[in-house]
Scaffold this motif. Structure first.
Motif, PDB file in Angstrom:
ATOM      1  N   HIS A   5       0.797  -1.347   0.219  1.00 63.28           N
ATOM      2  CA  HIS A   5       0.111  -0.210  -0.365  1.00 63.28           C
ATOM      3  C   HIS A   5       0.895   1.246   0.031  1.00 63.28           C
ATOM      4  CE1 HIS A   5      -3.475  -2.446   0.656  1.00 63.28           C
ATOM      5  NE2 HIS A   5      -3.290  -3.108   1.202  1.00 63.28           N
ATOM      6  N   ASP A   6       0.241   2.171  -0.507  1.00 67.10           N
ATOM      7  CA  ASP A   6       1.375   3.249  -0.790  1.00 67.10           C
ATOM      8  C   ASP A   6       0.966   4.448   0.861  1.00 67.10           C
ATOM      9  OD1 ASP A   6       1.550   6.428  -1.084  1.00 67.10           O
ATOM     10  OD2 ASP A   6       1.111   6.410  -3.109  1.00 67.10           O
ATOM     11  N   SER A   7       2.049   4.412   1.554  1.00 68.68           N
ATOM     12  CA  SER A   7       1.580   5.362   2.727  1.00 68.68           C
ATOM     13  C   SER A   7       1.164   6.605   2.384  1.00 68.68           C
ATOM     14  CB  SER A   7       3.149   5.249   3.823  1.00 68.68           C
ATOM     15  OG  SER A   7       3.999   5.044   3.161  1.00 68.68           O
ATOM     16  N   ASP A   8       1.900   7.405   1.658  1.00 64.75           N
ATOM     17  CA  ASP A   8       1.992   8.516   1.528  1.00 64.75           C
ATOM     18  C   ASP A   8       0.861   8.921   0.202  1.00 64.75           C
ATOM     19  OD1 ASP A   8       4.084   9.598   2.145  1.00 64.75           O
ATOM     20  OD2 ASP A   8       5.401   9.074   0.098  1.00 64.75           O
ATOM     21  N   LYS A   9      -0.531   8.308  -0.333  1.00 63.68           N
ATOM     22  CA  LYS A   9      -1.609   8.805  -0.555  1.00 63.68           C
ATOM     23  C   LYS A   9      -2.253   8.583   0.541  1.00 63.68           C
ATOM     24  CE  LYS A   9      -4.624   7.174  -3.957  1.00 63.68           C
ATOM     25  NZ  LYS A   9      -4.367   6.246  -5.360  1.00 63.68           N
ATOM     26  N   LEU A  10      -1.945   6.875   0.973  1.00 60.31           N
ATOM     27  CA  LEU A  10      -3.137   6.888   2.596  1.00 60.31           C
ATOM     28  C   LEU A  10      -3.366   7.852   3.653  1.00 60.31           C
ATOM     29  CD1 LEU A  10      -4.742   5.378   3.729  1.00 60.31           C
ATOM     30  CD2 LEU A  10      -3.401   4.135   5.395  1.00 60.31           C
ATOM     31  N   TRP A  11      -1.633   9.171   3.636  1.00 60.14           N
ATOM     32  CA  TRP A  11      -2.097   9.882   4.731  1.00 60.14           C
ATOM     33  C   TRP A  11      -2.201  11.184   4.193  1.00 60.14           C
ATOM     34  CZ3 TRP A  11      -2.003  11.667   9.396  1.00 60.14           C
ATOM     35  CH2 TRP A  11      -1.189  12.305   9.552  1.00 60.14           C
ATOM     36  N   GLN A  12      -2.354  11.481   2.723  1.00 58.78           N
ATOM     37  CA  GLN A  12      -3.018  12.569   2.015  1.00 58.78           C
ATOM     38  C   GLN A  12      -4.587  12.378   2.776  1.00 58.78           C
ATOM     39  OE1 GLN A  12      -1.670  15.567   0.902  1.00 58.78           O
ATOM     40  NE2 GLN A  12      -3.450  15.940   1.119  1.00 58.78           N
ATOM     41  N   THR A  13      -5.218  10.796   1.929  1.00 63.91           N
ATOM     42  CA  THR A  13      -6.388  10.708   2.128  1.00 63.91           C
ATOM     43  C   THR A  13      -6.825  11.211   3.427  1.00 63.91           C
ATOM     44  OG1 THR A  13      -6.628   9.131   0.494  1.00 63.91           O
ATOM     45  CG2 THR A  13      -8.182   8.920   1.944  1.00 63.91           C
ATOM     46  N   ILE A  14      -6.430  10.470   4.579  1.00 67.13           N
ATOM     47  CA  ILE A  14      -6.976  10.694   6.025  1.00 67.13           C
ATOM     48  C   ILE A  14      -7.194  11.963   6.474  1.00 67.13           C
ATOM     49  CG2 ILE A  14      -5.607  10.969   8.535  1.00 67.13           C
ATOM     50  CD1 ILE A  14      -4.611   7.759   7.452  1.00 67.13           C
ATOM     51  N   ARG A  15      -5.833  13.257   5.987  1.00 65.21           N
ATOM     52  CA  ARG A  15      -5.427  14.465   5.786  1.00 65.21           C
ATOM     53  C   ARG A  15      -7.221  15.159   5.216  1.00 65.21           C
ATOM     54  NH1 ARG A  15      -1.538  16.752   7.879  1.00 65.21           N
ATOM     55  NH2 ARG A  15      -1.792  18.675   6.709  1.00 65.21           N
ATOM     56  N   ASP A  16      -7.635  14.704   4.361  1.00 65.46           N
ATOM     57  CA  ASP A  16      -8.615  15.430   3.422  1.00 65.46           C
ATOM     58  C   ASP A  16      -9.803  15.111   4.353  1.00 65.46           C
ATOM     59  OD1 ASP A  16      -7.076  16.350   1.470  1.00 65.46           O
ATOM     60  OD2 ASP A  16      -7.348  14.528   0.243  1.00 65.46           O
ATOM     61  N   GLU A  17     -10.264  13.313   5.365  1.00 67.61           N
ATOM     62  CA  GLU A  17     -10.819  13.361   5.418  1.00 67.61           C
ATOM     63  C   GLU A  17     -11.376  14.517   6.369  1.00 67.61           C
ATOM     64  OE1 GLU A  17     -10.910   8.211   4.357  1.00 67.61           O
ATOM     65  OE2 GLU A  17     -10.432   9.254   6.193  1.00 67.61           O
ATOM     66  N   VAL A  18     -10.431  14.230   7.539  1.00 66.43           N
ATOM     67  CA  VAL A  18     -10.361  14.918   8.869  1.00 66.43           C
ATOM     68  C   VAL A  18     -10.697  16.700   8.183  1.00 66.43           C
ATOM     69  CG1 VAL A  18      -8.922  15.987  10.931  1.00 66.43           C
ATOM     70  CG2 VAL A  18      -9.152  13.597  10.374  1.00 66.43           C
ATOM     71  N   ARG A  19     -10.181  16.872   7.294  1.00 68.33           N
ATOM     72  CA  ARG A  19     -11.133  17.985   7.115  1.00 68.33           C
ATOM     73  C   ARG A  19     -12.343  18.501   6.954  1.00 68.33           C
ATOM     74  NH1 ARG A  19      -5.761  18.362   3.941  1.00 68.33           N
ATOM     75  NH2 ARG A  19      -4.211  19.216   4.471  1.00 68.33           N
ATOM     76  N   GLU A  20     -12.563  17.864   6.419  1.00 68.91           N
ATOM     77  CA  GLU A  20     -14.032  17.479   6.128  1.00 68.91           C
ATOM     78  C   GLU A  20     -14.629  16.846   7.312  1.00 68.91           C
ATOM     79  OE1 GLU A  20     -17.759  14.718   3.677  1.00 68.91           O
ATOM     80  OE2 GLU A  20     -15.456  15.175   3.593  1.00 68.91           O
ATOM     81  N   PHE A  21     -13.974  16.360   8.400  1.00 69.75           N
ATOM     82  CA  PHE A  21     -14.307  16.174   9.588  1.00 69.75           C
ATOM     83  C   PHE A  21     -14.569  17.742  10.509  1.00 69.75           C
ATOM     84  CE2 PHE A  21     -14.055  11.448  10.186  1.00 69.75           C
ATOM     85  CZ  PHE A  21     -14.673  10.908   9.183  1.00 69.75           C
ATOM     86  N   SER A  22     -13.336  18.259  10.177  1.00 67.80           N
ATOM     87  CA  SER A  22     -13.658  19.578  11.108  1.00 67.80           C
ATOM     88  C   SER A  22     -15.052  20.064  10.369  1.00 67.80           C
ATOM     89  CB  SER A  22     -12.254  20.063  10.720  1.00 67.80           C
ATOM     90  OG  SER A  22     -11.068  19.205  11.667  1.00 67.80           O
ATOM     91  N   GLU A  23     -14.688  20.277   9.446  1.00 68.37           N
ATOM     92  CA  GLU A  23     -16.005  21.614   9.066  1.00 68.37           C
ATOM     93  C   GLU A  23     -17.066  21.182   9.405  1.00 68.37           C
ATOM     94  OE1 GLU A  23     -15.780  21.554   4.630  1.00 68.37           O
ATOM     95  OE2 GLU A  23     -13.729  22.535   4.829  1.00 68.37           O
ATOM     96  N   ARG A  24     -17.593  19.907   9.548  1.00 71.01           N
ATOM     97  CA  ARG A  24     -18.931  19.434   9.653  1.00 71.01           C
ATOM     98  C   ARG A  24     -19.427  19.306  11.197  1.00 71.01           C
ATOM     99  NH1 ARG A  24     -19.545  13.204   6.748  1.00 71.01           N
ATOM    100  NH2 ARG A  24     -19.624  13.960   4.651  1.00 71.01           N
TER     101      ARG A  24
END
Length: 261
Positions: A5-24
């Motif tokens: 698995h690509d750890s860098d891609k996963l990390w970017q996905t996690i950051r994007d998810e958290v930004r969305e969670f913060s807005e919600r």
């Protein structure tokens, strides 16, 4: 069965998810920032978050975070296993619809990652600190994994309450365990006395596996079973004591999580 698995891609996905969670949910914005967005990498975020869960007055969070960071710097396989475990939870648990959820909220995942750091300490002969971590994991997360046990990657421990894995146990890759599972010992010697679990095994809720027994790859252990003898590969066992009752539909029942016979 091993997947890279690509750890860098996963990390970017996690950051994007958290930004969305913060807005919600703005109430948790500071929490998400402290545990994810303020960190440069997945390893840094995980070290910080686990340290906040496991630290105490006598061994503060910052000290544990430094130990965890040092472990990943010394052994890159730890982070590889972390990434594989995140994907395992996401792919096998229908309740997990975001990659960040196991990192922040699922204690089974957190317990396994904290064990990985304790195991590193054990291998480095820092055994007092390894046992301290085992105790903290058990106390705070209700999962007891001896730091000398050997766990592969792609591990999912679902719900996790009451899981016990003993000192000489070995667990292969892509294994799924549910709450209340015991990989327990038999005897008092220093020889292997705990189960040796192959790749792709599914161990259902409340199953008890005792002694130096071999669980063949792709086997399925039904809920509530008591297993005290070897289990051949690619069979389903159930009962007290467990007996062969069928064959799993999937070559690796841990992946499809089907608990039927």
């Amino acid at each position: 069965m091993s997947v890279q698995h690509d750890s860098d891609k996963l990390w970017q996905t996690i950051r994007d998810e958290v930004r969305e969670f913060s807005e919600r949910e703005p109430t948790l914005a500071s929490y998400y920032y402290a545990n994810v967005l303020s960190h440069p990498s997945l390893g840094s975020a995980l070290s910080f978050h686990l340290a906040t869960r496991l630290g105490c007055d006598s061994v503060p969070e910052m000290t544990l975070s430094e130990v965890f960071t040092a472990a990943m710097a010394d052994d890159p396989a730890i982070l590889e296993a972390v990434v594989a475990d995140i994907y395992a939870v996401y792919e096998r648990d229908p309740a997990c619809n975001h990659y960040v959820l196991p990192v922040l909220f699922f204690k089974g995942f957190q317990a396994v990652q904290a064990y990985r750091f304790a195991h590193w300490l054990w291998r480095k002969s820092r055994r007092s600190l390894a046992l301290f971590l085992q105790n903290r994991i058990s106390t705070t997360l209700d999962v007891d994994i001896h730091p000398a046990a050997q766990l592969g990657k792609g591990i999912m421990v679902d719900h996790a309450t009451g899981v016990v894995i003993g000192e000489t146990a070995r667990v292969g890759d892509n294994v799924s365990l549910l709450h209340g599972v015991t990989l327990g010992g038999s005897g008092t010697g220093h020889r292997p006395r705990h189960p040796q679990v192959g790749d792709g095994v599914l161990i259902s809720v409340g199953a008890k596996l005792l002694g130096n027994i071999t669980i063949g790859e792709g086997a399925k252990i039904a809920g509530g079973s008591l297993v005290v003898s070897d289990v051949p590969p690619h069979v389903t066992v159930a009962g007290v004591p467990a007996k062969v009752v069928g064959k799993p539909a999937h070559y690796a029942p841990s992946l499809d999580m089907d608990h039927g016979m």
